[in-house]
Design a protein around this motif. Sequence first.
Motif, short mmCIF file in Angstrom:
data_model
loop_
_atom_site.label_atom_id
_atom_site.label_comp_id
_atom_site.label_asym_id
_atom_site.label_seq_id
_atom_site.Cartn_x
_atom_site.Cartn_y
_atom_site.Cartn_z
N HIS A 18 28.18 36.65 27.74
CA HIS A 18 29.55 36.16 27.91
C HIS A 18 30.36 37.00 28.89
N LEU A 19 30.22 38.33 28.81
CA LEU A 19 31.07 39.20 29.61
C LEU A 19 30.59 39.35 31.05
N ASN A 20 29.33 39.00 31.29
CA ASN A 20 28.78 39.10 32.65
C ASN A 20 28.80 40.55 33.15
N LEU A 21 28.50 41.48 32.26
CA LEU A 21 28.55 42.90 32.58
C LEU A 21 27.19 43.55 32.35
N LYS A 22 26.92 44.60 33.15
CA LYS A 22 25.78 45.47 32.93
C LYS A 22 26.29 46.81 32.41
N ARG A 38 46.91 39.84 32.86
CA ARG A 38 47.37 41.20 32.62
C ARG A 38 46.37 42.24 33.12
N VAL A 39 45.14 41.82 33.39
CA VAL A 39 44.15 42.76 33.91
C VAL A 39 44.63 43.36 35.22
N GLU A 40 45.07 42.50 36.15
CA GLU A 40 45.56 43.00 37.43
C GLU A 40 46.84 43.81 37.28
N LYS A 41 47.66 43.46 36.29
CA LYS A 41 48.89 44.21 36.07
C LYS A 41 48.60 45.66 35.67
N ILE A 42 47.44 45.87 35.08
CA ILE A 42 47.02 47.23 34.73
C ILE A 42 46.23 47.87 35.87
N SER A 43 45.26 47.16 36.41
CA SER A 43 44.40 47.77 37.42
C SER A 43 45.11 48.04 38.74
N LYS A 44 46.29 47.41 38.95
CA LYS A 44 47.04 47.70 40.18
C LYS A 44 47.52 49.15 40.21
N HIS A 45 47.55 49.78 39.02
CA HIS A 45 47.93 51.18 38.95
C HIS A 45 46.76 52.12 39.26
N PHE A 58 37.03 36.00 30.19
CA PHE A 58 36.70 37.42 30.16
C PHE A 58 36.70 38.01 31.57
N LYS A 59 37.78 38.66 31.93
CA LYS A 59 37.91 39.29 33.24
C LYS A 59 37.86 40.80 33.07
N THR A 60 37.10 41.47 33.93
CA THR A 60 36.92 42.92 33.82
C THR A 60 37.18 43.60 35.15
N HIS A 61 37.95 44.68 35.11
CA HIS A 61 38.12 45.60 36.24
C HIS A 61 37.80 47.00 35.75
N THR A 62 36.97 47.71 36.48
CA THR A 62 36.67 49.11 36.19
C THR A 62 37.04 49.95 37.40
N GLY A 63 37.77 51.04 37.16
CA GLY A 63 38.19 51.90 38.27
C GLY A 63 38.62 53.26 37.76
N VAL A 64 39.39 53.95 38.60
CA VAL A 64 39.80 55.32 38.30
C VAL A 64 41.32 55.41 38.38
N ILE A 73 39.73 44.87 30.24
CA ILE A 73 39.05 43.58 30.07
C ILE A 73 39.93 42.64 29.25
N SER A 74 39.97 41.38 29.67
CA SER A 74 40.73 40.38 28.92
C SER A 74 39.83 39.74 27.88
N THR A 75 40.37 39.61 26.68
CA THR A 75 39.58 39.08 25.56
C THR A 75 39.86 37.61 25.30
N GLY A 76 40.95 37.08 25.88
CA GLY A 76 41.39 35.77 25.42
C GLY A 76 42.06 35.92 24.07
N ILE A 77 42.26 34.79 23.40
CA ILE A 77 43.04 34.78 22.16
C ILE A 77 42.15 34.64 20.94
N GLY A 78 42.42 35.44 19.91
CA GLY A 78 41.86 35.17 18.60
C GLY A 78 40.70 36.03 18.15
N PRO A 79 40.46 36.07 16.83
CA PRO A 79 39.39 36.87 16.24
C PRO A 79 38.00 36.51 16.75
N ASP A 80 37.73 35.22 17.00
CA ASP A 80 36.41 34.83 17.45
C ASP A 80 36.07 35.44 18.80
N ASN A 81 37.07 35.51 19.70
CA ASN A 81 36.83 36.15 20.99
C ASN A 81 36.62 37.64 20.86
N ILE A 82 37.35 38.28 19.95
CA ILE A 82 37.15 39.71 19.73
C ILE A 82 35.74 39.98 19.23
#
Length: 288
Positions: A18-22, A38-45, A58-64, A73-82
């Motif tokens: 689902h997350l498309n991550l290694k 909100r991912v970009e609102k955080i990663s812009k910093h 599920f959007k992911t940004h990894t940086g420093v 990472i965005s989870t979407g809404i709700g317990p099932d997504n978590i």
Amino acid sequence: MSIKNSELILNPDGSIYHLNLKPENIAHDIILVGDQDRVEKISKHFDSIEFTTQKREFKTHTGVYKGKRLTVISTGIGPDNIDIVLNELDALANIDFKTRKPKDSHAILNFIRVGTSGSLQKEVPIDAFVMSTYGLDINGMLHFYKIDEIVHPDIENAFIQHTNWSAHKARPIVIKNSKNLEEKFDSDLIHKGLTATAGGFYGPQGRVLRLPLQDPSLNQKMDSFNYEGLKITNLEMETSVIYGLSKLLGHQALSLNAIIANRATGEFSKDPKAVVDRLITYTLNKLV
């Protein structure tokens, strides 16, 4: 024994389903947000961004950021997504995808939820920050796991009695946050309390459009619940499951919410974007 292909599902490129991550794509400190925007609102910093991907919500940004490697990472809404997000993030950290077996050494991840919520108490004003000392699970998803060692039956029983909780619903579960992360993120800007986690937005949170509710007075009962000074500060759809799965999987978790509405007073923030931005900055600076 190796984990079956039907249980640990990998994409053709070796990333988790689902997350498309290694495994190399994530940091040990992970910020969880519901809204993918909100991912970009955080990663812009961030000082730099090394990796980005998105699959479904599920959007992911990894940086420093200030020398600290972080993932948001965005989870979407709700317990099932978590359930999807935390199990797959744990698999990335603690399962060898080549052998399909758990690793000999256990990696501990830090999960920080940055969300928005409405306050249930007059003393928790709009534009404030709420730290969830406990998550109150009223959605039932965690009952599919062995949870006996992480629950708090005294608080649960008090809540069941106070609300006259229906036996036809899943038993409420109370889970503590990470004490280490609580101490790290604490300040005089923080309000603390019990965060209730519903399994839906409408009926489970007491909203009525065309369908009647099993218990129309549940919200009022939640507002007045008090266990040795512990009150339900806010109601949302993720915190308790983040806390529960983190404890079961051996990780650390903390949930922070920007309060943009106060149901007790009827107020709504005049600038919800600004309070969310302040919480983002607060979170990033506490992490480093």
